[in-house]
Design an enzyme around this catalytic site. Structure first.
Site, PDB file in Angstrom:
ATOM      1  CD  GLU A 397      -1.911  -1.242   3.043  1.00  0.00           C
ATOM      2  OE1 GLU A 397      -1.731  -0.402   3.946  1.00  0.00           O
ATOM      3  OE2 GLU A 397      -0.961  -1.789   2.422  1.00  0.00           O
ATOM      4  CD  GLN A 419      -2.321   3.325  10.000  1.00  0.00           C
ATOM      5  OE1 GLN A 419      -1.300   3.751   9.438  1.00  0.00           O
ATOM      6  NE2 GLN A 419      -2.280   2.480  11.013  1.00  0.00           N
ATOM      7  CG  PHE A 420      -4.393   7.607   6.426  1.00  0.00           C
ATOM      8  CD1 PHE A 420      -4.975   8.784   6.872  1.00  0.00           C
ATOM      9  CD2 PHE A 420      -3.417   7.013   7.206  1.00  0.00           C
ATOM     10  CE1 PHE A 420      -4.593   9.363   8.075  1.00  0.00           C
ATOM     11  CE2 PHE A 420      -3.014   7.576   8.400  1.00  0.00           C
ATOM     12  CZ  PHE A 420      -3.604   8.755   8.838  1.00  0.00           C
ATOM     13  CB  ALA A 421      -9.145   6.643   1.680  1.00  0.00           C
ATOM     14  CG  PHE A 423      -2.210   3.720   3.329  1.00  0.00           C
ATOM     15  CD1 PHE A 423      -1.495   4.725   2.689  1.00  0.00           C
ATOM     16  CD2 PHE A 423      -2.134   3.640   4.713  1.00  0.00           C
ATOM     17  CE1 PHE A 423      -0.716   5.632   3.405  1.00  0.00           C
ATOM     18  CE2 PHE A 423      -1.362   4.534   5.434  1.00  0.00           C
ATOM     19  CZ  PHE A 423      -0.651   5.537   4.788  1.00  0.00           C
ATOM     20  CB  ILE A 424      -7.482   1.800  -1.156  1.00  0.00           C
ATOM     21  CG1 ILE A 424      -8.354   0.649  -1.668  1.00  0.00           C
ATOM     22  CG2 ILE A 424      -7.472   2.937  -2.163  1.00  0.00           C
ATOM     23  CD1 ILE A 424      -8.691  -0.381  -0.657  1.00  0.00           C
ATOM     24  CG  HIS A 464      -1.168  10.356   5.352  1.00  0.00           C
ATOM     25  ND1 HIS A 464       0.089  10.501   4.806  1.00  0.00           N
ATOM     26  CD2 HIS A 464      -1.103   9.275   6.174  1.00  0.00           C
ATOM     27  CE1 HIS A 464       0.890   9.548   5.284  1.00  0.00           C
ATOM     28  NE2 HIS A 464       0.188   8.796   6.104  1.00  0.00           N
TER      29      HIS A 464
END
Length: 658
Positions: A397, A419-421, A423-424, A464
């Protein structure tokens, strides 16, 4: 030290000498000024000038360079006016950051130089983005990025090299190995003989160059750059060199053995090359003294210009106005028929129509190409727009967000799908320190949209399910959008992509396939900072956003006797404060519902704003309702307890009856 100048004309040899000497003389003057207290800090590159100068001379004027602390030679070789550099170091208005940042923490599009931030690593990923733009647009240009041996320990280094190798990007990764990261020696930084050895692990060509030999640097980098222009690919170059002064002047060099200082002192790049030119008759003492006198006068004259400039007079309006690039919102109204579509379809339609409208738009993310993304939002996009513009990314990321910044610097737009918030968090640094601050620091916008599939209620557990907008609403320089309906999602995403400022676009995945609405078929935009009043009443104001809007409506449907204004904020930064105040002054009561855990969320700030500005209109305390202050549990019953649906209903009734 041997210099092979067989293929270099005497005039070019002199030009190289002048370029090498100039930063040395500037540095010597800066050290005097530092002792006099006329500049605040200095990171010396004495002993390393050959790398900056040689690399810069090997590149074309339109090719980007991303330097670090000790690369003064990059700036001087690009002929940046000295008075502006001096003003930058003194925090003056005519510097490149209006006094907002120091030393080489700036960039300039005019000279195609992109300076560092203190976190070091993001520069490497940004260079990937600039090189990607060059490759997509068939410019046959290279991008050179600098780092020290200490910076190669950061994850950004490995992510950036991996992305560059996978995508075969024309980047020269220039590593200045000067033996110490501040005081930490290389044997405590990495456990291989040479940093160049790491190239093998990335399937990347690598070279080791004597960083103190200006002719070797210039000749070999010129050769490599020519090859990379013809055959785009990344190259890792390790320059062996030494830093003759402290990491910065206050830290000194006591940790370095004196015998090591003596050895490298004999390898001084300026003295050795000057001696060579005298021995070969290219220059004589008189000519050298004349060049030094010329530069000394230039330095003195430009310092005088910088010293005579008035100190900055702080202006609050100017500061606030420079956080974002100001744009005139272009309102595209829809004149087409509508169709009933899901939230997920609205997002997909926006992306598709934006890709058609903006030929310079690139979409990047994990599994978004042939697979269409985990939510199938970009399904069919590769066939429509090609793999150059719809790019699967490695799982990194940070480097991809940095590459998006690089694309913006090079004049392109990008949308990055997280892909999912959740993972920010793996790319947090470039978001809050690079994207958010670049325009304020040196006027460089970040034309980047980060799509953030988020939210609980789907049994996805702690990693997730987060809705983490509060991490970003408190960071000046970021815009945060959080729609609740398909119509808003499409119009606001179109606006986000048009906006040259960085936008985090939250999409509640629980709404993707559960909410339908009539949405115009054609392209349209909606303004940021305009909330939607979706129900009107006189008794209470309900303020919410995202999936929580639907929870509030469900409660009101069960309590038809409650007459409420329901405000869907739609954007959290900018926030429609006027709509909130107008409603609260009418109803006298306010309750704010957020899905995020309660403490530290945006509801707290909205509550404070209402209390500060509408206090005399209130008939009851302002209420906040949010999820429990715990991580998000997986078990369905635990998740239901975590979410604020039931607590909101109880709090609403309590506030009505206050």
């Amino acid at each position: 030290m041997e210099f092979n100048t067989e293929f270099l004309s005497p005039n070019l040899q002199i030009e190289i000498y002048r370029a090498l000497l100039k930063p040395r003389l500037i540095e010597e003057k800066m050290l005097v000024l530092l002792r006099q207290g006329k500049i605040s800090k200095w990171f010396s590159g004495i002993g390393q000038e050959a790398i900056s100068v040689g690399v810069t001379m090997a590149l074309g004027a339109e090719e980007y360079i991303l330097p670090m602390h000790r690369n003064l030679g990059v700036f001087t070789t690009r002929n940046i006016p000295l008075h502006r550099l001096f003003a930058q170091w003194q925090g003056k208005e005519s510097g490149f950051t209006k006094g907002r940042d120091r030393s080489f923490h700036f960039g300039t599009q005019e000279y195609k130089v992109v300076g560092m931030i203190s976190h070091l690593g993001p520069q490497l990923g940004v260079s990937d983005g600039i090189a990607l733009a060059s490759k997509i647009n068939n410019k046959n240009q290279v991008t050179a990025v600098f780092s020290g041996e200490g910076g190669t320990s950061e994850g950004d280094f490995h992510e950036a090299l991996n992305v560059a190798s996978v995508w075969q990007l024309p980047v020269l990764f220039c590593i200045e190995n000067n033996g110490y990261g501040l005081s930490t020696p290389t044997n405590e930084q990495y456990n291989c003989q040479h940093i160049a050895d790491r190239g093998m692990g990335y399937g990347m060509e690598s070279h080791i160059i004597d960083g103190n030999n200006i002719i070797e640097v210039y000749s070999k980098v010129s050769e490599i750059a020519r090859s990379v222009r013809e055959n785009p690919r990344p190259v890792l170059i390790e320059f062996k060199t030494f830093r003759m002064r402290g990491h910065e002047e206050a830290s000194g060099t006591k940790y370095v053995p004196q015998e090591l200082m003596d050895v490298w002192g004999e390898k001084d790049p300026v003295e050795n090359y000057e001696r060579f030119l005298k021995e070969t008759g290219v220059l004589n003492d008189g000519q050298i003294e004349a060049i030094k006198a010329e530069f000394t006068k230039e330095i003195t004259d430009n310092l005088q210009i910088a010293f005579e400039e008035e100190d900055i007079t702080p202006n609050e309006i100017n500061e606030l106005n420079d956080v974002f690039q100001v744009i005139d919102f272009e309102h595209f109204k829809s004149n087409s028929e509508v169709e009933e579509i899901r939230f997920v379809d609205a997002v997909s339609d926006s992306l598709k129509q934006s890709m058609q409208r903006h030929e310079n738009l690139v979409i990047m993310g994990q599994d978004i190409a042939e697979y269409g993304g985990v939510f199938k939002i970009t399904e069919g996009f590769v066939e429509a727009f090609g793999k150059e513009r719809v790019r699967n990314t490695p799982i990194c990321e940070s480097a991809i967000i940095e590459a998006a910044m690089g694309l913006s610097i090079a004049g392109m737009k990008s949308v990055v799908e997280l892909q999912f918030a959740d993972f920010i968090s793996s790319g947090f640094n470039p978001v809050v320190n690079y994207l958010a601050k670049s325009f304020y620091r040196w006027g460089q916008h970040a034309d980047v949209v980060l799509r953030m599939p988020c939210g609980a209620g789907v049994g996805a557990g702690p990693f997730h399910s987060q809705t983490n907008e509060a991490w970003f609403t408190k960071t000046p320089g970021l815009k945060v959008v959080y729609p609740a309906f398909p119509y808003d999602a499409k119009g606001l995403l179109n606006t986000a992509i048009n906006d040259p400022n960085p936008v985090l676009f939250f999409e509640h995945k629980g709404l993707y396939r559960t909410i339908k609405q009539e949405v115009p078929i054609d392209y349209y935009t909606l303004p940021f900072g305009k909330a939607s009043l979706i129900r009107s009443g006189e008794e209470i104001t309900i303020i919410s956003y995202g999936a929580a809007v639907h929870w509030a409506l469900e409660v009101l449907d069960r309590h038809y006797e409650i007459k409420a204004d329901v405000i869907d904020l739609r954007t959290l930064q900018p926030l429609d404060i006027e709509a909130i105040y107008t409603s609260v002054k009418k109803t006298g009561r306010a309750i704010i519902l957020q899905e995020e855990s309660l403490f530290g969320g945006i509801a707290s700030d909205i509550s404070a704003l209402i209390s500060e500005h509408c206090f005399e209109h209130l008939d009851a305390p302002v209420k906040r309702v949010g999820s429990l202050d715990t991580p998000i549990p997986f078990n369905k019953r635990l998740e239901e307890q975590y979410l604020p649906k039931v607590r909101f209903e109880d709090a609403l009734i309590e506030l009505i009856n206050y």
